[in-house]
Design a protein around this motif. Structure first.
Motif: not given
Length: 87
Positions: A25-29, A57-58, A69-71, A78-79
């Motif tokens: 959901k967060i990736i789609e948003e 992974s998702t 995704a980076v930390s 998310l970039v």
């Protein structure tokens, strides 16, 4: 005897081979948002690195190229990789 019943594909949770979850959901948003970079807050993983691995992974499972995704300093982002190449 085995039978089948017609069913709408869009109603099937696992239609694309993955479960609908908070990562998806967060990736789609993010994809729909138009932003190049967002800070992800409220992740439930133990560490930022673990959250990043889970998101990546998702992203791979969803076949969403161009997102990473980076930390950094214990925070998760998310970039869009196209934006990373511009800096």
């Amino acid at each position: 005897m085995m039978t089948f019943t017609p069913y709408e594909l869009k109603q099937l949770d696992n239609a694309m081979g993955y479960k609908t979850g908070c990562n998806q959901k967060i990736i789609e948003e993010f994809v729909d948002s138009g932003y190049d970079c967002v800070k992800v807050e409220g992740w439930t993983n133990k560490t930022a690195g673990s959250a990043t691995n889970s998101l990546n992974s998702t992203i791979k499972t969803m076949h969403k190229g161009g997102i990473k995704a980076v930390s950094r300093r214990g925070e998760v982002f998310l970039v869009k990789t196209s934006a990373m190449n511009k800096k």
